[in-house]
Design a protein around this motif. Structure first.
Motif, PDB file in Angstrom:
ATOM      1  N   GLN A   8       0.834  -1.212   0.000  1.00  0.00           N
ATOM      2  CA  GLN A   8       0.000   0.000   0.000  1.00  0.00           C
ATOM      3  C   GLN A   8       0.864   1.255   0.000  1.00  0.00           C
ATOM      4  O   GLN A   8       0.489   2.282  -0.581  1.00  0.00           O
ATOM      5  CB  GLN A   8      -0.933  -0.013   1.215  1.00  0.00           C
ATOM      6  CG  GLN A   8      -1.914  -1.179   1.180  1.00  0.00           C
ATOM      7  CD  GLN A   8      -2.812  -1.253   2.411  1.00  0.00           C
ATOM      8  OE1 GLN A   8      -3.006  -0.263   3.100  1.00  0.00           O
ATOM      9  NE2 GLN A   8      -3.353  -2.425   2.673  1.00  0.00           N
ATOM     10  N   ASN A  36      -5.727 -11.471  -3.656  1.00  0.00           N
ATOM     11  CA  ASN A  36      -7.139 -11.625  -4.031  1.00  0.00           C
ATOM     12  C   ASN A  36      -7.636 -10.473  -4.907  1.00  0.00           C
ATOM     13  O   ASN A  36      -8.837 -10.300  -5.089  1.00  0.00           O
ATOM     14  CB  ASN A  36      -8.034 -11.843  -2.798  1.00  0.00           C
ATOM     15  CG  ASN A  36      -8.133 -10.614  -1.894  1.00  0.00           C
ATOM     16  OD1 ASN A  36      -7.591  -9.556  -2.215  1.00  0.00           O
ATOM     17  ND2 ASN A  36      -8.828 -10.751  -0.784  1.00  0.00           N
ATOM     18  N   GLY A  37      -6.725  -9.705  -5.428  1.00  0.00           N
ATOM     19  CA  GLY A  37      -7.067  -8.610  -6.340  1.00  0.00           C
ATOM     20  C   GLY A  37      -5.791  -7.854  -6.675  1.00  0.00           C
ATOM     21  O   GLY A  37      -4.682  -8.365  -6.485  1.00  0.00           O
ATOM     22  N   PHE A  70      -2.174  -3.121  -5.462  1.00  0.00           N
ATOM     23  CA  PHE A  70      -2.024  -1.684  -5.233  1.00  0.00           C
ATOM     24  C   PHE A  70      -3.309  -1.077  -4.669  1.00  0.00           C
ATOM     25  O   PHE A  70      -3.362   0.114  -4.391  1.00  0.00           O
ATOM     26  CB  PHE A  70      -1.585  -0.973  -6.524  1.00  0.00           C
ATOM     27  CG  PHE A  70      -0.160  -1.298  -6.876  1.00  0.00           C
ATOM     28  CD1 PHE A  70       0.888  -0.494  -6.432  1.00  0.00           C
ATOM     29  CD2 PHE A  70       0.144  -2.435  -7.602  1.00  0.00           C
ATOM     30  CE1 PHE A  70       2.202  -0.817  -6.716  1.00  0.00           C
ATOM     31  CE2 PHE A  70       1.462  -2.757  -7.894  1.00  0.00           C
ATOM     32  CZ  PHE A  70       2.491  -1.955  -7.452  1.00  0.00           C
ATOM     33  N   SER A  71      -4.324  -1.922  -4.523  1.00  0.00           N
ATOM     34  CA  SER A  71      -5.580  -1.450  -3.945  1.00  0.00           C
ATOM     35  C   SER A  71      -5.605  -1.722  -2.452  1.00  0.00           C
ATOM     36  O   SER A  71      -5.129  -2.752  -1.973  1.00  0.00           O
ATOM     37  CB  SER A  71      -6.766  -2.164  -4.606  1.00  0.00           C
ATOM     38  OG  SER A  71      -7.937  -1.951  -3.833  1.00  0.00           O
ATOM     39  N   VAL A  72      -6.190  -0.799  -1.729  1.00  0.00           N
ATOM     40  CA  VAL A  72      -6.330  -0.961  -0.275  1.00  0.00           C
ATOM     41  C   VAL A  72      -7.265  -2.115   0.059  1.00  0.00           C
ATOM     42  O   VAL A  72      -7.246  -2.635   1.173  1.00  0.00           O
ATOM     43  CB  VAL A  72      -6.828   0.371   0.339  1.00  0.00           C
ATOM     44  CG1 VAL A  72      -8.323   0.575   0.095  1.00  0.00           C
ATOM     45  CG2 VAL A  72      -6.521   0.463   1.833  1.00  0.00           C
ATOM     46  N   TYR A  73      -8.073  -2.525  -0.900  1.00  0.00           N
ATOM     47  CA  TYR A  73      -9.074  -3.565  -0.652  1.00  0.00           C
ATOM     48  C   TYR A  73      -8.534  -4.978  -0.896  1.00  0.00           C
ATOM     49  O   TYR A  73      -9.294  -5.939  -0.896  1.00  0.00           O
ATOM     50  CB  TYR A  73     -10.312  -3.315  -1.515  1.00  0.00           C
ATOM     51  CG  TYR A  73     -10.880  -1.926  -1.335  1.00  0.00           C
ATOM     52  CD1 TYR A  73     -11.196  -1.449  -0.063  1.00  0.00           C
ATOM     53  CD2 TYR A  73     -11.077  -1.077  -2.422  1.00  0.00           C
ATOM     54  CE1 TYR A  73     -11.692  -0.168   0.119  1.00  0.00           C
ATOM     55  CE2 TYR A  73     -11.584   0.205  -2.257  1.00  0.00           C
ATOM     56  CZ  TYR A  73     -11.886   0.652  -0.983  1.00  0.00           C
ATOM     57  OH  TYR A  73     -12.377   1.918  -0.803  1.00  0.00           O
ATOM     58  N   THR A  74      -7.245  -5.078  -1.156  1.00  0.00           N
ATOM     59  CA  THR A  74      -6.652  -6.362  -1.535  1.00  0.00           C
ATOM     60  C   THR A  74      -5.817  -6.930  -0.392  1.00  0.00           C
ATOM     61  O   THR A  74      -5.172  -6.190   0.339  1.00  0.00           O
ATOM     62  CB  THR A  74      -5.795  -6.169  -2.799  1.00  0.00           C
ATOM     63  OG1 THR A  74      -6.658  -5.779  -3.864  1.00  0.00           O
ATOM     64  CG2 THR A  74      -5.062  -7.443  -3.170  1.00  0.00           C
ATOM     65  N   ARG A  75      -5.830  -8.234  -0.262  1.00  0.00           N
ATOM     66  CA  ARG A  75      -5.032  -8.931   0.750  1.00  0.00           C
ATOM     67  C   ARG A  75      -4.405 -10.187   0.129  1.00  0.00           C
ATOM     68  O   ARG A  75      -4.915 -10.712  -0.861  1.00  0.00           O
ATOM     69  CB  ARG A  75      -5.906  -9.331   1.939  1.00  0.00           C
ATOM     70  CG  ARG A  75      -6.352  -8.166   2.831  1.00  0.00           C
ATOM     71  CD  ARG A  75      -5.179  -7.558   3.563  1.00  0.00           C
ATOM     72  NE  ARG A  75      -5.509  -6.347   4.299  1.00  0.00           N
ATOM     73  CZ  ARG A  75      -5.721  -6.305   5.623  1.00  0.00           C
ATOM     74  NH1 ARG A  75      -5.675  -7.401   6.341  1.00  0.00           N
ATOM     75  NH2 ARG A  75      -5.979  -5.155   6.215  1.00  0.00           N
ATOM     76  N   GLN A  88      -6.764   5.410   4.847  1.00  0.00           N
ATOM     77  CA  GLN A  88      -6.158   4.129   4.483  1.00  0.00           C
ATOM     78  C   GLN A  88      -6.524   3.059   5.513  1.00  0.00           C
ATOM     79  O   GLN A  88      -6.823   1.910   5.168  1.00  0.00           O
ATOM     80  CB  GLN A  88      -4.644   4.293   4.389  1.00  0.00           C
ATOM     81  CG  GLN A  88      -3.904   3.028   3.964  1.00  0.00           C
ATOM     82  CD  GLN A  88      -2.394   3.184   4.094  1.00  0.00           C
ATOM     83  OE1 GLN A  88      -1.886   4.234   4.491  1.00  0.00           O
ATOM     84  NE2 GLN A  88      -1.664   2.124   3.767  1.00  0.00           N
ATOM     85  N   GLY A 139     -10.005   2.052   4.859  1.00  0.00           N
ATOM     86  CA  GLY A 139     -10.047   1.210   3.663  1.00  0.00           C
ATOM     87  C   GLY A 139      -9.625  -0.218   3.952  1.00  0.00           C
ATOM     88  O   GLY A 139     -10.176  -1.181   3.411  1.00  0.00           O
ATOM     89  N   ALA A 194     -11.284  -4.049   3.320  1.00  0.00           N
ATOM     90  CA  ALA A 194     -10.599  -5.216   2.746  1.00  0.00           C
ATOM     91  C   ALA A 194     -10.905  -6.485   3.532  1.00  0.00           C
ATOM     92  O   ALA A 194     -10.938  -7.583   2.978  1.00  0.00           O
ATOM     93  CB  ALA A 194      -9.091  -4.975   2.714  1.00  0.00           C
ATOM     94  N   ARG A 201     -13.360  -9.438   2.748  1.00  0.00           N
ATOM     95  CA  ARG A 201     -13.044 -10.568   1.860  1.00  0.00           C
ATOM     96  C   ARG A 201     -12.064 -11.549   2.491  1.00  0.00           C
ATOM     97  O   ARG A 201     -11.536 -12.421   1.813  1.00  0.00           O
ATOM     98  CB  ARG A 201     -12.504 -10.026   0.536  1.00  0.00           C
ATOM     99  CG  ARG A 201     -13.601  -9.296  -0.266  1.00  0.00           C
ATOM    100  CD  ARG A 201     -13.006  -8.481  -1.399  1.00  0.00           C
ATOM    101  NE  ARG A 201     -12.325  -9.313  -2.364  1.00  0.00           N
ATOM    102  CZ  ARG A 201     -11.267  -8.926  -3.075  1.00  0.00           C
ATOM    103  NH1 ARG A 201     -10.775  -7.717  -2.916  1.00  0.00           N
ATOM    104  NH2 ARG A 201     -10.713  -9.731  -3.949  1.00  0.00           N
ATOM    105  N   GLU A 248      -9.324   4.641  -1.003  1.00  0.00           N
ATOM    106  CA  GLU A 248      -8.348   3.907  -1.816  1.00  0.00           C
ATOM    107  C   GLU A 248      -6.969   4.550  -1.662  1.00  0.00           C
ATOM    108  O   GLU A 248      -6.843   5.748  -1.365  1.00  0.00           O
ATOM    109  CB  GLU A 248      -8.810   3.919  -3.284  1.00  0.00           C
ATOM    110  CG  GLU A 248      -8.028   3.033  -4.238  1.00  0.00           C
ATOM    111  CD  GLU A 248      -7.898   1.573  -3.797  1.00  0.00           C
ATOM    112  OE1 GLU A 248      -7.036   1.311  -2.965  1.00  0.00           O
ATOM    113  OE2 GLU A 248      -8.634   0.715  -4.331  1.00  0.00           O
ATOM    114  N   ASN A 249      -5.925   3.747  -1.850  1.00  0.00           N
ATOM    115  CA  ASN A 249      -4.561   4.247  -1.713  1.00  0.00           C
ATOM    116  C   ASN A 249      -4.273   5.366  -2.701  1.00  0.00           C
ATOM    117  O   ASN A 249      -4.530   5.227  -3.897  1.00  0.00           O
ATOM    118  CB  ASN A 249      -3.553   3.119  -1.978  1.00  0.00           C
ATOM    119  CG  ASN A 249      -3.611   2.025  -0.938  1.00  0.00           C
ATOM    120  OD1 ASN A 249      -3.770   2.314   0.243  1.00  0.00           O
ATOM    121  ND2 ASN A 249      -3.501   0.787  -1.371  1.00  0.00           N
TER     122      ASN A 249
END
Lengths: 462, 436
Positions: free
Chosen positions: A363, A417-418, A421-426, B334, B337, B341, B344, B394-395
């Motif tokens: 991130q 899982n995506g 570079f997205s904050v929503y990814t792990r 952040q 956000g 995450a 999931r 989002e970053n």
């Protein structure tokens, strides 16, 4: 070339095994002391041939493959390619469509184990004097630090360099670890990784020792003591080289100067904690004065002010994306630091220095890329990933073995899982040397340190 | 901003002053075409509109009719949210860390503790104010740090406007340490911290009843007096604890001192006693991403803490209690956000996007009783509005426009000046020192 270096390693290991029966030779050779007295006992855990299919792949060397395939077996990357890549029949096939695959992240500035959670008291800084090249970080690392597992599961970190702290001018030797749970640090040590030497310039040494009315109490004191120490190291090196060539009475052994001698010879890589541009420039001149090379400046919040100088000298900058202001020498930190260093042709490394930050290095890279875009420096995701894997691998001397998905390299791989570079990814799965050591869908593939056993929250997602 | 509070000695539960005659406020502004998020936990609305008049939100949502004579700001493709409310910060108290003279967070040699009021020390020209403002932070809860006592002193709520008057609400709360920090400040144990707290509140009761025992009192008179509003429920008692049973101990205080209004801060193990926190209806300001047993009071720490507490009905806000990010409040987005995450991650509990935004906007405002004034785009709230160049959680997204009390704010700061001086591609005819 890679295969050759592997063989060389294997040969060296064999030599080590048989060293107890020295060959008889006529001429007496000067006695050499062991250069790897605390050797790695790490062996890769079992894995199976695996094919990750359909992912967006960032290879860690600046290339991106859509609908890519990555195949690894026996702990090594076997193949990387597009959708037409042949997949061996017996390979475990993992559908990675909509997901991303990258090399594991390498954090070359970590204190996990020697500044652990919870604290073991001070194990990070030998603050009994400002010159301590004799201490080795590995002798402080507590392998049960739960931070290792967080870095793996949340951060996709597969390799780390553990450094001594920055209280001392010469902080001691670093150690490079595979992020693999073990009961001893030897069980984590990255086989054959070169050592690093931690140095620190600026505020910390002069504050720690100046407050005790001791040298160094100023920046000029820092430099004076640094130079005096390097001069001693040069003399030590000369004496040993003479002895190794001509024999005679061996010079007396000095554990700290052993490290500095190897640093002068380029066998140990110099990692210098340094924030301010002018401080870094002084260190560069000092390295020329004594004939060593700085591998990287760590923290380097003012690297952007001397990006050209760093680039010309081939020195990496290990950076945060946006930390600033927590002390005077960090006052001028800006979010565009990485982008400006990159634009000057410099080697950018994203580092953490922090048990929390290490979980989000990807991130930090994303934020730096965005900051670059706003000043007209366009950095693709595939290039930015080199800041997280290949560049740190180069700076700590293991780029021939890991840091990218090139065939033959260690299968240190993260399936995200995506878009990472997205904050929503792990991270979804992490392999180290081809062994799956984390799987977000399988609680049995989640390390729990001894410390966490029997405690509230044991085995929980973290 | 001065206008709204000029000359008014504000106490928390007094009616807040409304409106002003400032010419800059007379205009009606409509931000149109954006993805609008209200900050109340609801999910964002595409092609939304935000209408601002006299420094306040008139309306925000989809399909809003535009009033006549409105100044329109086209925000097509952008995101609009309320400004971030920093849930636990030192903004304005510290110019630079490790420089004592430029750091007013703590007063280790002071004879006073509870009486300390940070408001006069807050410097609106601190570089952090402009930097955080450019990061979308429009209001902040500002806290002192405790040394030598369990009482840190009285914190304030500020706005980050580019004007000389940062204080929105002085003495909004008293911060008390009752975990490991509290033990340290009370001589070495949690038990002694409890004694220190009870003795202090008793002395405050005495002084409120006019019976202060000058000779027998342990607290300086000013400290005892400063605690009186807490007993009367006129000032929040914000308590920092992390461990589960420390949290329960704090909830017990309500039984002993029925008048007090509690806010929990930290609460890393809050998820393990979430139902009881919810039942007590005590709001929590927690760090979002603490997942390490950095100390023994947070062995159960997990990033799911916030999500699990919210799922249990706890009124939960995000604030960075410690760690390096505590002085980088613009990273709150952040952190929020990251909790999205978690949705999931099997076994983890995160937040929805709308809940995550709420946790850094209206939730911290609500926690200290200011939800009616700030933290959301609901009608009547102060117009602290941020237009972002993309999804704000989002970053790497940044504000393109920041409004505080309806006034558009400058976004330049010391960092942008350094950036412009050193940005690539400039030929050096003169040293950098001659560059703007």
């Amino acid at each position: 070339m890679f295969v050759r270096s592997l063989l060389a390693l294997a040969a060296a290991a064999l030599t080590g095994c048989t060293a107890s029966t020295p060959p008889l030779e006529s001429a007496p050779k000067p006695a050499a002391f062991p250069h790897d007295p605390y050797p790695s006992t790490y062996k890769a855990y079992p894995g199976r041939r695996t094919a990750l299919v359909g992912a967006t792949v960032l290879d860690g060397e600046g290339k991106r493959i859509e609908q890519g395939t990555v195949i690894f077996a026996d702990g090594r990357i076997e193949a990387i390619g597009g959708p037409d890549t042949a997949i061996p029949a017996e390979a475990l096939r993992i559908d990675a469509r909509g997901k991303w695959v990258t090399p594991g992240i390498i954090d070359m500035h970590s204190h996990l184990g020697n500044v652990p959670s919870p604290s073991t008291g001070n194990d990070g800084n030998e603050m009994s004097g400002p010159v301590h090249p004799d201490v080795w970080a590995e002798h402080s690392v507590w392998p049960q630090d739960p931070g290792f597992s967080r870095a793996l599961a949340n951060g996709g970190v597969t390799t780390l360099q553990i450094l001594p702290g920055s209280a001392d001018l010469f902080g001691g030797r670093s150690v490079t670890l595979k992020n693999v749970p073990a009961t001893t640090v030897q069980g984590m040590k990255f086989p054959g990784a070169p050592y690093g030497l931690k140095m620190a310039c600026g505020e910390n040494p002069k504050r720690v020792y100046g407050n005790r009315n001791q040298m160094p109490g100023s920046r000029m004191g820092n430099m004076a003591l640094n130079r005096a120490t390097w001069a001693r190291a040069a003399e030590y090196k000369r004496k040993w080289e003479k002895y190794e060539k001509a024999g005679g009475e061996p010079p007396s052994r000095d554990i700290g100067l052993d490290t500095l001698r190897d640093a002068l010879d380029g066998k140990i890589l110099v990692h210098n904690h340094c924030y301010r541009a002018d401080d870094m420039a002084q260190v560069i001149d000092m390295s020329r004065e004594f004939g060593y090379k700085v591998a990287a400046f760590h923290h380097a919040v003012e690297a952007y002010k001397i990006a050209d100088l760093l680039s010309v000298n081939g020195i990496c900058s290990a950076l945060w994306s946006d930390w600033y202001g927590f002390k005077m020498e960090a006052y001028d930190g800006i979010p565009e630091n990485m982008a400006i260093v990159y634009a000057a042709g410099g080697c950018v490394v994203v580092h953490s220095d922090d048990a929390n930050g290490i979980q989000r290095l990807y991130q930090e890279a994303a934020k730096a890329v965005a900051a670059g875009r706003r000043i007209g420096v366009d950095i693709s995701k595939e290039v930015a990933w080199t800041w997280l894997s290949l560049n740190p691998a180069k700076a700590i001397g293991i780029a021939d073995r890991t840091g990218s998905l090139a065939p033959g390299k260690m299968a240190d791989v993260v399936l995200w899982n995506g878009d990472p570079f997205s904050v929503y990814t792990r991270p979804e799965k992490v392999w180290i040397d081809g062994a799956m050591l984390f799987d977000v869908t399988d609680p049995k593939r989640r390390p729990v340190s001894d410390f966490e056993l029997g405690q509230p929250g044991e085995g929980d997602v973290k | 901003m001065k206008k709204a509070f000029a000359g008014i000695a504000v106490t928390l539960f007094a009616t807040l002053a409304a409106g002003t005659s400032d010419a800059a406020y007379a205009e009606v502004i409509a931000i149109t075409g954006a993805t609008v998020a209200i900050g109340d936990g609801s999910e964002p609305i595409t092609n939304g509109t935000v209408i601002v008049r006299d420094g306040r939100i008139v309306a925000a949502g989809g399909n809003l009719p535009l009033p006549a004579g409105v100044r329109r700001i086209d925000a097509m493709g952008k995101w609009v949210t309320p400004g971030i409310v920093a849930g636990f910060s030192y903004i304005g108290l510290q110019e630079v860390g490790s420089v004592d003279s430029a750091d007013d967070r703590q007063a280790s040699a002071s004879p006073f503790h509870a009486a300390i009021d940070v408001a006069p020390a807050i410097n609106p020209k601190a570089t952090a104010v402009a930097i955080e403002r450019a990061g979308g932070v429009t209001r902040a809860i500002v806290v002192p740090s405790a040394t030598g006592s369990i009482f840190a002193g009285q914190g304030a709520v500020i706005d980050l406007g580019a004007d000389p008057d940062p204080i929105m609400l002085p003495r909004a709360f008293q911060l008390v340490e009752l975990g490991e920090e509290g033990a340290k400040g009370a001589g070495g144990s949690r038990a002694s911290a409890q004694v220190m707290l009870r003795n202090a509140l008793q002395e405050a009761r005495d002084i409120a009843a006019g019976g202060h025992d000058r000779d027998g009192a342990l607290l300086p008179r000013a400290d005892a007096q400063a605690l009186v509003p807490i007993l009367r429920g006129k000032q929040y008692l914000m308590v920092h604890v992390e461990r589960a049973n420390d949290i329960l101990g704090v909830l017990e205080l309500k039984r002993e001192f029925p008048g007090i209004k509690l806010v929990l801060v930290g609460a890393a193990e809050g998820w393990t006693v979430a139902a009881r926190i919810a039942a007590a209806n005590v709001p929590v300001i927690a760090s979002a991403l603490v997942d390490l047993p950095a100390t023994f009071e947070r062995v159960a720490a997990t990033q799911s803490n916030v999500g699990r507490m919210r799922a249990a009905g706890v009124r939960i806000a995000i604030g960075t209690i410690d760690g390096m990010d505590a002085i980088q409040q613009r990273t709150a987005k952040q952190h929020a956000g990251n909790l999205v995450a978690l949705a999931r991650v099997p076994g983890a509990t995160g937040l929805t996007w709308g809940q995550a935004l709420e946790a850094i906007t209206s939730a911290p405002a609500e926690a200290i009783g200011l939800g009616g004034e700030i933290g959301s785009l609901r009608p009547g709230r102060r117009a602290d509005v941020v237009i972002w160049d993309g999804d704000p959680l989002e970053n790497g997204t940044v504000p393109e426009l920041v409004m505080i009390d309806g006034v558009e704010q400058p976004l330049d700061n010391r960092q942008t000046r350094l950036r412009d001086r050193y940005r690539p591609g400039d030929d050096a005819q003169l040293p950098k020192a001659y560059r703007p």
